[in-house]
Design a protein around this motif. Sequence first.
Motif, mmCIF file in Angstrom:
data_model
loop_
_atom_site.group_PDB
_atom_site.id
_atom_site.type_symbol
_atom_site.label_atom_id
_atom_site.label_comp_id
_atom_site.label_asym_id
_atom_site.label_seq_id
_atom_site.Cartn_x
_atom_site.Cartn_y
_atom_site.Cartn_z
ATOM 1 N N UNK A 134 0.821 -1.201 0.000
ATOM 2 C CA UNK A 134 0.000 0.000 0.000
ATOM 3 C C UNK A 134 0.862 1.260 0.000
ATOM 4 N N UNK A 135 1.831 1.339 0.886
ATOM 5 C CA UNK A 135 2.649 2.557 0.973
ATOM 6 C C UNK A 135 3.463 2.775 -0.287
ATOM 7 N N UNK A 179 4.787 -0.004 11.263
ATOM 8 C CA UNK A 179 5.161 -0.110 9.848
ATOM 9 C C UNK A 179 4.552 1.020 9.031
ATOM 10 N N UNK A 180 3.274 1.290 9.253
ATOM 11 C CA UNK A 180 2.598 2.355 8.508
ATOM 12 C C UNK A 180 3.289 3.696 8.735
ATOM 13 N N UNK A 181 3.606 3.996 9.978
ATOM 14 C CA UNK A 181 4.226 5.289 10.304
ATOM 15 C C UNK A 181 5.616 5.407 9.702
ATOM 16 N N UNK A 182 6.428 4.401 9.880
ATOM 17 C CA UNK A 182 7.799 4.448 9.377
ATOM 18 C C UNK A 182 7.829 4.557 7.850
ATOM 19 N N UNK A 183 6.949 3.822 7.189
ATOM 20 C CA UNK A 183 6.960 3.816 5.726
ATOM 21 C C UNK A 183 6.340 5.076 5.110
ATOM 22 N N UNK A 184 5.534 5.784 5.894
ATOM 23 C CA UNK A 184 4.930 7.031 5.400
ATOM 24 C C UNK A 184 5.781 8.260 5.703
ATOM 25 N N UNK A 185 6.875 8.088 6.406
ATOM 26 C CA UNK A 185 7.704 9.229 6.795
ATOM 27 C C UNK A 185 8.143 10.115 5.620
ATOM 28 N N UNK A 186 8.557 9.542 4.479
ATOM 29 C CA UNK A 186 8.979 10.416 3.370
ATOM 30 C C UNK A 186 7.870 11.358 2.899
ATOM 31 N N UNK A 245 12.625 11.857 15.483
ATOM 32 C CA UNK A 245 12.351 12.629 14.274
ATOM 33 C C UNK A 245 11.973 14.084 14.575
ATOM 34 N N UNK A 246 12.395 14.552 15.717
ATOM 35 C CA UNK A 246 12.058 15.911 16.124
ATOM 36 C C UNK A 246 12.578 16.979 15.183
ATOM 37 N N UNK A 247 13.642 16.670 14.438
ATOM 38 C CA UNK A 247 14.234 17.667 13.547
ATOM 39 C C UNK A 247 13.686 17.583 12.126
ATOM 40 N N UNK A 248 12.686 16.743 11.911
ATOM 41 C CA UNK A 248 12.136 16.555 10.563
ATOM 42 C C UNK A 248 10.831 17.321 10.347
ATOM 43 N N UNK A 249 10.432 18.114 11.347
ATOM 44 C CA UNK A 249 9.225 18.910 11.186
ATOM 45 C C UNK A 249 7.936 18.122 11.292
ATOM 46 N N UNK A 335 13.236 -4.917 17.710
ATOM 47 C CA UNK A 335 12.450 -6.096 17.354
ATOM 48 C C UNK A 335 11.500 -5.787 16.199
ATOM 49 N N UNK A 336 10.826 -4.654 16.265
ATOM 50 C CA UNK A 336 9.886 -4.273 15.220
ATOM 51 C C UNK A 336 10.603 -4.090 13.891
ATOM 52 N N UNK A 337 11.765 -3.480 13.929
ATOM 53 C CA UNK A 337 12.548 -3.300 12.694
ATOM 54 C C UNK A 337 12.937 -4.641 12.076
ATOM 55 N N UNK A 338 13.203 -5.630 12.920
ATOM 56 C CA UNK A 338 13.589 -6.949 12.405
ATOM 57 C C UNK A 338 12.417 -7.644 11.726
ATOM 58 N N UNK A 339 11.183 -7.282 12.087
ATOM 59 C CA UNK A 339 9.993 -7.874 11.469
ATOM 60 C C UNK A 339 9.631 -7.194 10.149
ATOM 61 N N UNK A 340 10.213 -6.036 9.897
ATOM 62 C CA UNK A 340 9.910 -5.308 8.646
ATOM 63 C C UNK A 340 10.884 -5.683 7.542
#
Length: 340
Positions: A134-135, A179-186, A245-249, A335-340
């Motif tokens: 989806x992303x 996963x949704x949040x990390x992949x939508x960051x860009x 991600x505080x510096x990414x606005x 752990x979550x990163x290892x599942x992605x």
Amino acid sequence: MQSSAPKATLRIHIRISLQSLAMFLLKAWRSTAFGAYGYLNFTKSGFLEHSKNFNPEDMARRIDGKNCVVTGANSGIGYATAHGLASRGATVYMVCRNKGRGEDAVSKIQSSTNNQNVHLEVCDLSSVHDIKSFTSRFKEKDIPVHVLVNNAGVLENTRVTTSEGYEMNFAVNVLGTYSMTELMLPLLEKSQPDARVITVASGGMYTAPLTTDLQFTSGEFSGVEQYARNKRVQVALTEKWAEKYGDKGIGFYVMHPGWAATPGVATSLPSFSKSLEGKLRTSEEGADTVIWLALQPKEKLVSGGFYFDRAEVPKHLPLGATKSSHAAIDSIVDTLNSFM
């Protein structure tokens, strides 16, 4: 002389460690304190009382041209959120698992808000593969995402394993949200400095400390306890995202809607729904703070904060012994990163 019958003596020895006793009492305190606090604050009467302090102007803002993604949007709080954002001019992408129900929900919102910029995106939030697909498709639109609302959630009372091998509650509530949040960051970065992520948690997280046993492999499985654990992870993740991600606005906020009469609650917690019949909030009242967070100027909000009824609130109950547990979040993220 008559002899007396022999007496049988039954002795029961109960051995319990001090640690087990302390844990039992702590859980009992958390449950009792949560129940009392919740009954006073999380019900419809709590919302009506808190709403006396609401500023009507906070909800009058238009957000025409802003792109909002709402997961789990075909019913309950997700639907009320999508409707509230669409009524204020936003372009809304409703992420739903079921295509038919999603299409019905989109049609109803388009009709009732007069906003045709409401779209369906089909995605199963219990599947990392589906979220990645989806992303990837969504990124082809090459549009900024101003608001991501992580609303999709599930409470399965029995252990259910997904096709990818994960416990279902964890798969949707934690791994799906992450996963949704990390992949939508860009795409969120494209709309900075106004980008924000709003995650819908639950007051039930007050009863649970953060644990690295993400899939409830130790002890007898409890769907209610697992749901509370999942929601605690969401609160700690929001803190971590705000720090990382505080510096990414991008602003990261987590909220809980109180006790609302949604289809999900009726299905997962029928006894709870019945016992509080007439006292639960509407879906619109549950979604009120989500919409409020989407509308407010970011300088008025605290990134990493936990919100309820339009105000930042504590993340821990007094004497609940949950605060120090948040130190485990780095291990959980690994752990979550290892599942992605």
